[in-house]
Each structure stands twice: as C-alpha cells, then as structure tokens.
Design a protein around this motif. Structure first.
Motif, mmCIF file in Angstrom:
data_model
loop_
_atom_site.group_PDB
_atom_site.id
_atom_site.type_symbol
_atom_site.label_atom_id
_atom_site.label_comp_id
_atom_site.label_asym_id
_atom_site.label_seq_id
_atom_site.Cartn_x
_atom_site.Cartn_y
_atom_site.Cartn_z
ATOM 1 N N GLN A 39 32.345 17.184 -4.129
ATOM 2 C CA GLN A 39 32.937 17.766 -2.931
ATOM 3 C C GLN A 39 34.436 17.999 -3.127
ATOM 4 O OE1 GLN A 39 31.224 18.780 -0.254
ATOM 5 N NE2 GLN A 39 33.137 19.613 0.605
ATOM 6 N N ARG B 191 35.017 21.079 -5.089
ATOM 7 C CA ARG B 191 34.759 22.300 -4.333
ATOM 8 C C ARG B 191 35.885 22.640 -3.354
ATOM 9 N NH1 ARG B 191 29.269 20.408 -4.491
ATOM 10 N NH2 ARG B 191 29.598 19.249 -2.558
ATOM 11 N N ASP B 192 36.383 21.630 -2.617
ATOM 12 C CA ASP B 192 37.325 21.954 -1.553
ATOM 13 C C ASP B 192 38.737 21.396 -1.751
ATOM 14 O OD1 ASP B 192 37.117 19.259 -0.922
ATOM 15 O OD2 ASP B 192 35.756 19.569 0.762
ATOM 16 N N SER C 153 28.682 12.504 -5.613
ATOM 17 C CA SER C 153 28.734 13.577 -4.613
ATOM 18 C C SER C 153 30.123 13.707 -4.013
ATOM 19 C CB SER C 153 27.696 13.325 -3.519
ATOM 20 O OG SER C 153 27.976 12.129 -2.822
ATOM 21 N N ARG C 154 30.849 12.604 -3.882
ATOM 22 C CA ARG C 154 32.214 12.679 -3.357
ATOM 23 C C ARG C 154 33.122 13.455 -4.308
ATOM 24 N NH1 ARG C 154 34.316 7.960 0.478
ATOM 25 N NH2 ARG C 154 32.386 7.508 1.604
#
Length: 470
Positions: free
Chosen positions: A275, A278-279, A271-272
């Motif tokens: 993320q 994405r950003d 999940s890190r």
C-alpha cells in the motif's frame, strides 16, 4: 483513516516512547533537501513523497548513485526497559557472555569463532542483530526485504538502524548501505535466520551480482538454542493456542515479560508495504518499524537469558523444563559434566513439584544415556531403575528402561533370571515390529544361557557326589 491498532499504539507510545530517535551522522540529506531521484513505473511518487515518508517515520534520506534509502535510527538507552528487563542489564550480560558464546559455538558450528568476538568491547566489532521484514512470508526468488533491521551495542545503549526500501527500484542502494554497515560489525545473531533471513538476503545480493557481506561471518541462530532451552515448557494460561511455542513473540512474554499492545500481525506486514508503494503514505509503516524494533530488542533479551543460563548453570533456574533444556544444550556442546548436573537438577525440581511426569521421565532417560555413553553402566542402570519405577511414566519410556535393564543384567551383572523377567515384562506390554522380534530373540538367548548354566550346575553337583561316594 487510522486502524484501531494504530490508534491504540499511538495512545500507548504517547506516554513513553520505546526508544530515542537518533539522526544518523552519515545521512547527508535532510528532510527538505533536494535530490535527483525521479519517479519510475515501480514507484510512481517522486522525491517530495520520499522525503515526506522519511519525516513521517522519523528517519532520513540517503541518496546513492544506484538509488535512495530511508534510514531510521533509534537508541535504547541503559535505563530504558523492555518488558521487565532493563536495557543496561541486557548489555552487561551480553558483554560478559564470551564463555557462554563459545559453548553455543561448539553446539552449532555455524557460530564457530563467535566466542570473544562482538561483545561490545573496545577491540572487537559489536555483534550484529538482524531481522527482516519482507514482501512475502515464505521466501522465494521474488521475495524482497523492504526493511532490513539491524541492532548493535553502542556504549551503554543499543542502537537500532532500519534500512527502508522506498521503492523496488532502490533495492541495490539498500543492499549497498546494509553491506557498509554490516562491514563495521562482527558476528551475526538472528532468530530463524539460517532458514529464512540470511538465505533471503543472500539471494538478493546474488540477484544484483554483488558480494554478500554476511558470507563467512560467524552466525548464531538463537532459534536452535531456544528450542533446546524452552521447547516443551508447560503451556501458560491464556487464549493463545501457540503459547507453548518457541516463536520470538511468545518467548518475549515468558523471558522478558513484554506484552505488545496493538502490534501489527505478521501476515499483515507485506500488504502495508504494498500500500505504501502504491500511494506513498508511510503512516501504516510506523507500526511495521516498531514491530521490527521490538523483535530486535527481544532477540537481545533472549540471548541474554541464554547466556545467563549457560554461564551460571542450573542453579539459576527453578523450572525443570528449562533445566532439562539447558542439559540438552550442554550435551550438544560436549560439556557432559554440566549436562549431568543439569539433568540431576531437573529431576530434583520435577520431584519437588510432583506435577511434571513428562520432564521427569525425559530427564531420567537422558541421564541414563549420558552415563552409559561415558562408560558408567552401573550408574546408568540406577537411572533406568528410577525411570521404570516412576509413577505415571509414559509406556514407551518404561519399555526403554526395562529393555536397557535387561541388557545390563545379561551382559554386566550376569543376573540372567532378572534379565529374563524384564524381557517377559517387555513382551507383556505388546511391542510391535522389530522391537518385539528383538525382545523374543533376547528371550530365547537368555533361556539358552540359563539352560547351559543349569546343566553346568548339574554336572558339577554330579561330580561332587561321585567324589563323596569314592
């Protein structure tokens, strides 16, 4: 906003860095250089964000025709410590461990050709320690390795190089860089790599239709050695329910005394990365890269301990579980004399401690098997007798011992009465299924033999009396 784990990690790491940052000499692009990468649908941020990510992680950016790679190099020097282990001591042990590596290569054929290769000498390419961080925890065709962590002995230090995937469209470039670096190294060392890491990365090379650099390379998966040596050891005190497992994070506590503070949980790692994609914020990946580096150094520590045990033998341990595991490893590699010596040492240690009936019984049973397979039935019977008489011996082990002794007395010592008594004791324990059928069959056969012997004795006595009367 930084998480509590990240803030704790920054406090701990702020006092003593875990490794020295190293600028890769082949990283031609600096933090402020321009390159031609353009944003894509998979990675919406452009070159400035990739350069910023590399700077955040203390790495460099390499651009290739098929994509961009972030490379993070760290150096663990000889005087650095990993838990209670000095890095220089780990390096020395691994360099001197050629004979032990050959023993492990005999035990696991995938490591064949490993002994004498890759121990850091001037003539041999260094060992390649490999660990992946992936977008999924269970493999599969859609799982990608977004961090390929590699480590190798370089002089008097351990050099760690991590290849970070800045976006999914750059995977081909990452694989090319990994192939180039792996080609300069020798045998492969992993932890559960035969099941997870190597099949996964082979799948990615196959997906891109490029040769995998790991094909045909001797591969030692230390998980198998760890299970032989340390599975079944007594559970350490503490709240961790998996404290007796053979996971790398558990073994590093027992073998190196390393207790991670603020380490990122494995389930949180994918999940890190998502993320970050994405950003573009690379700060959450700092903990992931540190987690990967610790895994690689712990892999070297586990290997160093295994080499020490194999090379020095059972005299270097005072743990009956570890001694028993060493015997199993020796036995698998064909070193039967060393296996027997380790079993005897394990039995001796268990007797002294007096609180290890399981390992004591296991060692006696395996000692009996080893002696029987090497053609020493009388010595094997001694071990079976000791097992049958062992206080708090597991019922199944005692039944095995009585069955083995019944066979010995029937076919070797020809003591049919003792064999019959042992079979009756086995039947009293209430065996089920085939074991009961086998015991009843043996009992009937023994009773026939005893009857024939008694009948023969009566005939001989009758003949003797007739001769006297004549």
């Amino acid at each position: 906003m930084a998480s509590l784990n990240d803030r704790l990690r920054s406090i701990v790491q702020g006092t003593r860095p875990s490794a020295v940052p190293v600028v890769s000499p082949d990283a031609a692009i600096g933090h402020h250089a321009a390159f031609s990468h353009q944003p894509s649908a998979f990675s919406p941020f452009g070159p400035d964000r990739i350069l910023a990510a590399a700077e955040t992680l203390g790495g460099t950016v390499i651009e290739r025709p098929n994509g961009v790679v972030i490379i993070v190099d760290r150096e663990y020097r000889a005087d650095d410590v990993h838990g209670r282990q000095r890095i220089g001591d780990l390096i020395e042990t691994i360099r001197d461990g050629q004979d032990a590596m050959q023993t492990m290569a005999r035990a696991w054929p995938s490591a064949k050709g490993m002994g004498g290769v890759g121990t850091g000498g001037s003539k041999d390419p260094p060992l390649l320690f490999l660990d992946l961080e992936t977008t999924g925890l269970f493999g599969g065709a859609g799982t990608q390795a977004f961090v390929v962590g590699c480590a190798a002995i370089d002089g008097e230090s351990i050099r760690v190089r991590q290849f970070l995937l800045p976006g999914f469209e750059h995977e081909r470039a990452v694989l090319a860089e990994v192939a180039a670096w792996a080609g300069a190294h020798g045998a492969l060392v992993t932890y559960n790599g035969r099941t997870f890491d190597v099949p996964l990365i082979e799948t990615r090379y196959l997906f891109h239709r490029v040769p995998c650099p790991l094909d045909g390379v001797p591969h030692l998966d230390l998980l198998h050695a760890a299970r032989r040596l340390w599975r079944g050891r007594p559970t350490a005190a503490g709240p961790d329910p998996d404290e007796s497992s053979c996971s790398l994070s558990v073994l590093e506590k027992h073998l190196a005394g390393l207790h991670r503070v603020g380490d990122v949980p494995g389930f949180e790692i994918p999940s890190r990365y998502f993320q970050f994609v994405r950003d573009g914020d690379a700060r959450p990946l700092e903990a992931v890269l540190e987690h990967n580096r610790l895994d690689l150094i712990s892999l070297a520590a586990v290997m160093a301990r295994a080499i020490t045990l194999i090379a020095e033998g059972p005299r270097v341990t005072t743990n009956p579980h570890e001694c028993f595991g060493l015997a199993r490893l020796y036995e698998r590699s064909g070193a039967i004399e060393n296996a027997e010596a380790s079993l005897l040492r394990s039995i001796d240690l268990a007797q002294r401690i007096g609180a290890e009936p399981e390992v004591h019984a296991d060692a006696l049973r395996r000692l009996a098997w080893v002696r029987r397979r090497t053609g020493r039935p009388h010595e094997a019977a001694e071990a079976w007798r000791a097992l049958a008489a062992l206080p708090r011996c597991p019922a199944g082990f005692r039944r095995d011992a009585m069955e083995a002794l019944a066979i010995f007395h029937e076919h070797r010592s020809r003591d049919l009465g003792t064999a019959r008594s042992l079979v009756l004791d086995v039947l009293k324990d209430g065996p089920l299924g085939r074991r009961r059928d086998a015991a009843e069959h043996r009992l009937r056969r023994l009773e026939r033999k005893i009857a024939v012997r008694e009948q023969g004795g009566l005939v001989a006595a009758l003949d003797a009396s007739l001769e006297v009367s004549n």
